[in-house]
Design a protein around this motif. Structure first.
Motif, PDB file in Angstrom:
ATOM      1  N   VAL A   1      39.466  63.712  90.520  1.00 25.98           N
ATOM      2  CA  VAL A   1      39.257  62.455  91.245  1.00 25.98           C
ATOM      3  C   VAL A   1      38.923  62.686  92.713  1.00 25.98           C
ATOM      4  O   VAL A   1      37.876  62.225  93.194  1.00 25.98           O
ATOM      5  CB  VAL A   1      40.480  61.523  91.093  1.00 25.98           C
ATOM      6  CG1 VAL A   1      40.329  60.301  92.002  1.00 25.98           C
ATOM      7  CG2 VAL A   1      40.625  61.077  89.653  1.00 25.98           C
ATOM      8  N   PRO A   2      39.782  63.389  93.505  1.00 23.63           N
ATOM      9  CA  PRO A   2      39.425  63.575  94.920  1.00 23.63           C
ATOM     10  C   PRO A   2      38.157  64.388  95.108  1.00 23.63           C
ATOM     11  O   PRO A   2      37.384  64.125  96.030  1.00 23.63           O
ATOM     12  CB  PRO A   2      40.654  64.296  95.505  1.00 23.63           C
ATOM     13  CG  PRO A   2      41.347  64.910  94.336  1.00 23.63           C
ATOM     14  CD  PRO A   2      41.085  63.993  93.181  1.00 23.63           C
ATOM     15  N   ILE A   3      37.941  65.370  94.220  1.00 25.29           N
ATOM     16  CA  ILE A   3      36.720  66.178  94.320  1.00 25.29           C
ATOM     17  C   ILE A   3      35.493  65.303  94.077  1.00 25.29           C
ATOM     18  O   ILE A   3      34.498  65.362  94.804  1.00 25.29           O
ATOM     19  CB  ILE A   3      36.765  67.347  93.314  1.00 25.29           C
ATOM     20  CG1 ILE A   3      37.950  68.272  93.624  1.00 25.29           C
ATOM     21  CG2 ILE A   3      35.448  68.133  93.340  1.00 25.29           C
ATOM     22  CD1 ILE A   3      38.152  69.367  92.598  1.00 25.29           C
ATOM     23  N   GLY A   4      35.564  64.482  93.030  1.00 22.68           N
ATOM     24  CA  GLY A   4      34.446  63.594  92.715  1.00 22.68           C
ATOM     25  C   GLY A   4      34.176  62.587  93.814  1.00 22.68           C
ATOM     26  O   GLY A   4      33.020  62.279  94.111  1.00 22.68           O
ATOM     27  N   ILE A   5      35.242  62.079  94.442  1.00 25.43           N
ATOM     28  CA  ILE A   5      35.081  61.106  95.523  1.00 25.43           C
ATOM     29  C   ILE A   5      34.339  61.735  96.694  1.00 25.43           C
ATOM     30  O   ILE A   5      33.364  61.181  97.207  1.00 25.43           O
ATOM     31  CB  ILE A   5      36.456  60.576  95.970  1.00 25.43           C
ATOM     32  CG1 ILE A   5      37.043  59.669  94.893  1.00 25.43           C
ATOM     33  CG2 ILE A   5      36.345  59.818  97.290  1.00 25.43           C
ATOM     34  CD1 ILE A   5      38.478  59.272  95.152  1.00 25.43           C
ATOM     35  N   VAL A   6      34.810  62.903  97.131  1.00 25.30           N
ATOM     36  CA  VAL A   6      34.198  63.560  98.284  1.00 25.30           C
ATOM     37  C   VAL A   6      32.756  63.965  97.984  1.00 25.30           C
ATOM     38  O   VAL A   6      31.846  63.722  98.786  1.00 25.30           O
ATOM     39  CB  VAL A   6      35.044  64.790  98.702  1.00 25.30           C
ATOM     40  CG1 VAL A   6      34.300  65.593  99.767  1.00 25.30           C
ATOM     41  CG2 VAL A   6      36.400  64.350  99.227  1.00 25.30           C
TER      42      VAL A   6
END
Length: 426
Positions: A223-228
């Motif tokens: 999730v955080p990787i995809g967001i960034v």
């Protein structure tokens, strides 16, 4: 200059009126006292801020965290954290820190992280012989990591109030978040030896078992990787990233067969309750900000500070001290909303990067949440675990040292926060 609204605000906070109501009452008093404009402008200012597209990210990221709790993703992440660190001395304490870091990319809220771990992890730590005061202090302190790791809600609020790129703020929080996690884990290791805490496992978990735990948490870790990456590559804005995160969490919950139709109502209720508190403060603060702008208070504060010193490091040190004091009495989000329009222009005049200052300000006000006398994280965790405030403060001293040390490091070494966003956005 009319100072009655400021007096009403400070008095309201002092006597214990909820911050949102205190801000709203003080703003309304200006419109009632002043003859310069009709009182109807107060309602207009309250409502106008809700039309902001960037603020839509707040309920979306709040919903992401709630959905993941119901989808069982939070427990899978805890299992993964325990699989990696459970064999260390004070293994469950290390799990506590690592879980806060992992949840930073899910909940984005220190209060949500602290409340969840106080209910789930602290009882288990107590059952295994950990001092409840130590466990509670660690839970409150480690939850601070959640606001720095993207997509921290505090970063969204600062970006909106200070007109700063939320994408750059998300990137700027990654390295500091990891560093704070490492520093907290070192502190836990030292405390574990001093307190003679036992590991959760007698031996390291076999790698096949660790791989199985990683598979369970893998989708949530994306999730955080995809967001960034999505923001960086231009696929979506930070607000749209919140919608993608909700959709992704729902899909994961359905695939893992843990999300049910019966969960829809509690998910929506919890999301609305958490969002309403934040947005009520924002609406009231927008009306109060109109008063401050009308009376030129930010400009006067900036001028006063700049007459004291124009050295950026001394100015940052002074602001840090003022923020800690403010955060001890005012909830972090409310303080962030109130103070960002005042302080951000001050630091930019002396050459401080607003992205760097955003990381410092958000971290500072969140650290204040674990300090007496009115730290919200302190009260949240202690109310759930039943630990007296006096014991909490005593157990928190080693963590205070680490957190304030990291705050000073991030304040005076801006490259820690800036090298990644500068690398990606140049």
């Amino acid at each position: 200059m009319t100072i009655a609204p400021l007096i009403i605000l400070l008095l309201g906070i002092f006597i214990g009126i909820p911050v949102a109501f205190a801000i709203g009452m003080s703003a309304l008093s200006f419109f009632l006292i002043s003859n310069a404009m009709p009182p109807e402008i107060f309602i207009q200012r309250m409502v106008a801020v809700t039309h902001s597209f960037p603020l839509l990210a707040i309920p979306l990221f709040v919903m992401t965290g709630v959905v993941m709790n119901y989808a069982g993703i939070t427990s899978r992440m805890m299992n993964f954290a325990e699989a990696m660190t459970g064999h260390w001395k004070g293994g469950l304490a290390q799990v506590n820190v690592l879980l806060s870091t992992l949840l930073g990319g899910v909940s984005g809220s220190a209060n949500a992280d602290a409340a969840m771990q106080s209910k789930v992890l602290v009882p288990e730590m107590t059952h295994r012989g950990y001092d409840p005061a130590f466990s509670t202090a660690l839970t409150a302190s480690s939850s601070i990591i959640s606001v720095i790791i993207p997509p921290g809600i505090g970063l969204i609020l600062y970006g909106f109030m200070g007109d700063v790129s939320i994408g750059r703020l998300f990137l700027a929080g990654i390295v500091p978040g990891v560093m704070i996690c490492a520093a907290m884990m070192i502190a836990v290791a030292v405390q574990s030896r001093r307190l003679k805490l036992r590991p959760a496992f007698d031996a390291p978990m076999p790698w096949p078992n660790r791989a199985s735990a990683l598979r369970g948490a893998f989708l949530a870790l994306l999730v955080p990787i995809g967001i960034v990456l999505g923001i960086r590559l231009g696929y979506f804005t930070p607000t749209e990233a919140g919608g993608m995160a909700v959709l992704f969490a729902i899909i994961v919950g359905i695939v893992q067969r843990e999300l049910r139709l019966s969960h829809i109502r509690p998910i929506l209720e919890q999301t609305m309750q958490a969002t309403a508190v934040i947005l009520f403060v924002i609406c009231a603060a927008n009306a109060f900000g109109f008063y401050m702008t009308w009376e030129r208070i930010p400009a006067m504060v900036a001028q006063t500070m700049l007459t004291l010193t124009k050295n950026p490091y001394l100015l940052l040190l002074l602001i840090n001290f003022l923020l800690i004091l403010a955060g001890m009495f005012i909830e972090g989000s409310a303080a962030l909303i109130l103070l960002t329009p005042i302080l951000a222009p001050v630091v930019t005049q002396v050459g401080v990067d607003p992205v760097h200052f955003g990381i410092v300000m958000v971290l500072n006000l969140t650290i204040a949440g674990v300090t007496p006398p009115l730290g919200t994280l302190m009260f949240t965790t202690c109310s759930i675990t039943g630990v007296p405030i006096s014991k909490f403060i005593k157990a928190s001293v080693p963590f205070y040292i680490v957190l304030f040390g990291m705050l000073l490091l991030l304040t005076f070494v801006p490259q820690i926060s800036l090298w990644l966003p500068n690398l990606q956005f140049d």
